[in-house]
Design a protein around this motif. Structure first.
Motif, PDB file in Angstrom:
ATOM      1  N   GLY A 160       0.769  -1.244  -0.020  1.00 23.41           N
ATOM      2  CA  GLY A 160      -0.039  -0.061  -0.135  1.00 23.41           C
ATOM      3  C   GLY A 160       0.906   1.196  -0.135  1.00 23.41           C
ATOM      4  N   ALA A 161       0.097   2.380   0.320  1.00 23.85           N
ATOM      5  CA  ALA A 161       0.768   3.768   0.440  1.00 23.85           C
ATOM      6  C   ALA A 161       1.067   4.172   1.710  1.00 23.85           C
ATOM      7  CB  ALA A 161      -0.052   4.615  -0.606  1.00 23.85           C
ATOM      8  N   TYR A 162       2.474   4.491   1.905  1.00 24.86           N
ATOM      9  CA  TYR A 162       2.698   4.881   3.293  1.00 24.86           C
ATOM     10  C   TYR A 162       3.255   6.551   3.106  1.00 24.86           C
ATOM     11  CZ  TYR A 162       3.184   0.291   4.738  1.00 24.86           C
ATOM     12  OH  TYR A 162       2.815  -1.181   4.925  1.00 24.86           O
ATOM     13  N   CYS A 163       2.554   7.167   4.050  1.00 27.29           N
ATOM     14  CA  CYS A 163       2.791   8.703   3.869  1.00 27.29           C
ATOM     15  C   CYS A 163       3.765   9.189   5.052  1.00 27.29           C
ATOM     16  CB  CYS A 163       1.432   9.515   3.914  1.00 27.29           C
ATOM     17  SG  CYS A 163       0.492   9.334   2.549  1.00 27.29           S
ATOM     18  N   CYS A 164       4.507   9.989   4.940  1.00 27.42           N
ATOM     19  CA  CYS A 164       5.451  10.692   5.924  1.00 27.42           C
ATOM     20  C   CYS A 164       5.386  12.126   5.808  1.00 27.42           C
ATOM     21  CB  CYS A 164       7.011  10.169   5.573  1.00 27.42           C
ATOM     22  SG  CYS A 164       7.569  10.757   3.989  1.00 27.42           S
ATOM     23  N   THR A 165       5.443  12.566   6.970  1.00 32.92           N
ATOM     24  CA  THR A 165       5.370  14.121   7.091  1.00 32.92           C
ATOM     25  C   THR A 165       6.567  14.358   7.796  1.00 32.92           C
ATOM     26  OG1 THR A 165       2.844  14.117   7.308  1.00 32.92           O
ATOM     27  CG2 THR A 165       4.109  15.788   8.203  1.00 32.92           C
ATOM     28  N   VAL A 166       7.396  15.435   6.969  1.00 30.98           N
ATOM     29  CA  VAL A 166       8.664  15.953   7.550  1.00 30.98           C
ATOM     30  C   VAL A 166       8.700  17.346   8.231  1.00 30.98           C
ATOM     31  CG1 VAL A 166      11.278  16.003   7.334  1.00 30.98           C
ATOM     32  CG2 VAL A 166       9.757  14.142   6.130  1.00 30.98           C
ATOM     33  N   ASN A 167       8.721  17.676   9.143  1.00 29.33           N
ATOM     34  CA  ASN A 167       8.853  18.957   9.921  1.00 29.33           C
ATOM     35  C   ASN A 167      10.204  19.422   9.664  1.00 29.33           C
ATOM     36  OD1 ASN A 167       6.244  19.465  10.488  1.00 29.33           O
ATOM     37  ND2 ASN A 167       6.573  17.798  12.067  1.00 29.33           N
ATOM     38  N   ILE A 168      10.697  20.577   9.048  1.00 26.14           N
ATOM     39  CA  ILE A 168      11.834  21.094   8.707  1.00 26.14           C
ATOM     40  C   ILE A 168      11.824  22.706   9.249  1.00 26.14           C
ATOM     41  CG2 ILE A 168      13.699  21.587   7.099  1.00 26.14           C
ATOM     42  CD1 ILE A 168      12.511  19.540   5.393  1.00 26.14           C
ATOM     43  N   PHE A 169      12.908  22.922  10.207  1.00 21.89           N
ATOM     44  CA  PHE A 169      12.793  24.142  10.825  1.00 21.89           C
ATOM     45  C   PHE A 169      14.143  24.818   9.884  1.00 21.89           C
ATOM     46  CE2 PHE A 169      15.161  27.420  13.233  1.00 21.89           C
ATOM     47  CZ  PHE A 169      14.145  28.215  13.611  1.00 21.89           C
ATOM     48  N   PRO A 170      13.828  25.976   9.191  1.00 23.19           N
ATOM     49  CA  PRO A 170      12.584  26.744   9.657  1.00 23.19           C
ATOM     50  C   PRO A 170      11.521  26.947   8.383  1.00 23.19           C
ATOM     51  CG  PRO A 170      14.423  28.070   8.675  1.00 23.19           C
ATOM     52  CD  PRO A 170      14.795  26.929   8.722  1.00 23.19           C
TER      53      PRO A 170
END
Length: 205
Positions: free
Chosen positions: A105-115
């Protein structure tokens, strides 16, 4: 009648020029297609092309909003539904242990990058069934492993029995070596007896 446009301030002009020159174009997540064999471990990572900035958090979930794991630089957490089936890897990756067919299936990743903010990525995983050849390979590897273990155990027991026999067998006493002085004494004794016989005279009748 022309509409009035206020002049751009220095910060706004700077940001506008950055967007035009493509400085932010280095921030992107590349979609991936991964194929894995059933029963094998597979590692998923969101590959980030990052020009500056620091990754502060990564969240993983199935793209139908089922949470899998979340990570920050110092620690991470695996959802209870995936405990024992998912481990956290370096570079904010996750590893699916002994992948199943229904893990496709499809796997989603959310990456938070500062700034810079947040980036979303997607990985498509396809888990295929093991072929007969794969089963043969695993069977041969298992047989070789058992053979090597049995051989090592047999050699160990043979050495151990030899050590125990050597420890219980008394050492043979060395043969006494006659000293040179003793040999000389025996030779002298023989000579004395010989001369005594020659010099013996019977008493007169």
């Amino acid at each position: 009648m022309s509409r009035y446009r206020p002049p751009l301030s220095a910060p706004l002009l700077c940001c506008y020029l950055l967007r035009l020159t493509g400085v932010f174009s280095g921030l992107s997540l590349h979609p991936q297609n991964i194929t894995a064999t059933e029963g094998r471990d597979v590692t998923l990572r969101c590959e980030v092309s990052l020009d500056g900035g620091v990754v502060t958090q990564v969240n993983w979930q199935l793209c139908n909003n089922v949470d899998i794991a979340s990570q920050v630089p110092d620690k991470g957490h695996v959802a209870s539904e995936y405990e024992g089936r998912v481990t956290l890897e370096d570079r904010f990756g996750i590893k699916l242990l002994r992948a199943r067919r229904n893990d496709s299936g499809a796997y989603c990743c959310t990456v938070n990058i500062f700034p810079h903010g947040r980036l979303d990525g997607k990985i498509f995983l396809q888990v295929t069934a093991q072929t007969r050849w794969d089963s043969y390979i695993w069977a041969v590897l298992a047989a070789l492993t058992l053979l090597a273990s049995g051989t090592a155990a047999a050699l160990y027991h043979m050495k151990k029995s030899r050590w125990s026999q050597n420890a219980t067998t008394p050492a043979a006493a060395p043969n006494p070596i006659p000293s040179a002085a003793g040999e000389e004494e025996e030779e002298d004794a023989g000579v004395v007896e010989y001369f005594n016989i020659l010099m013996y005279r019977p008493p007169p009748i």
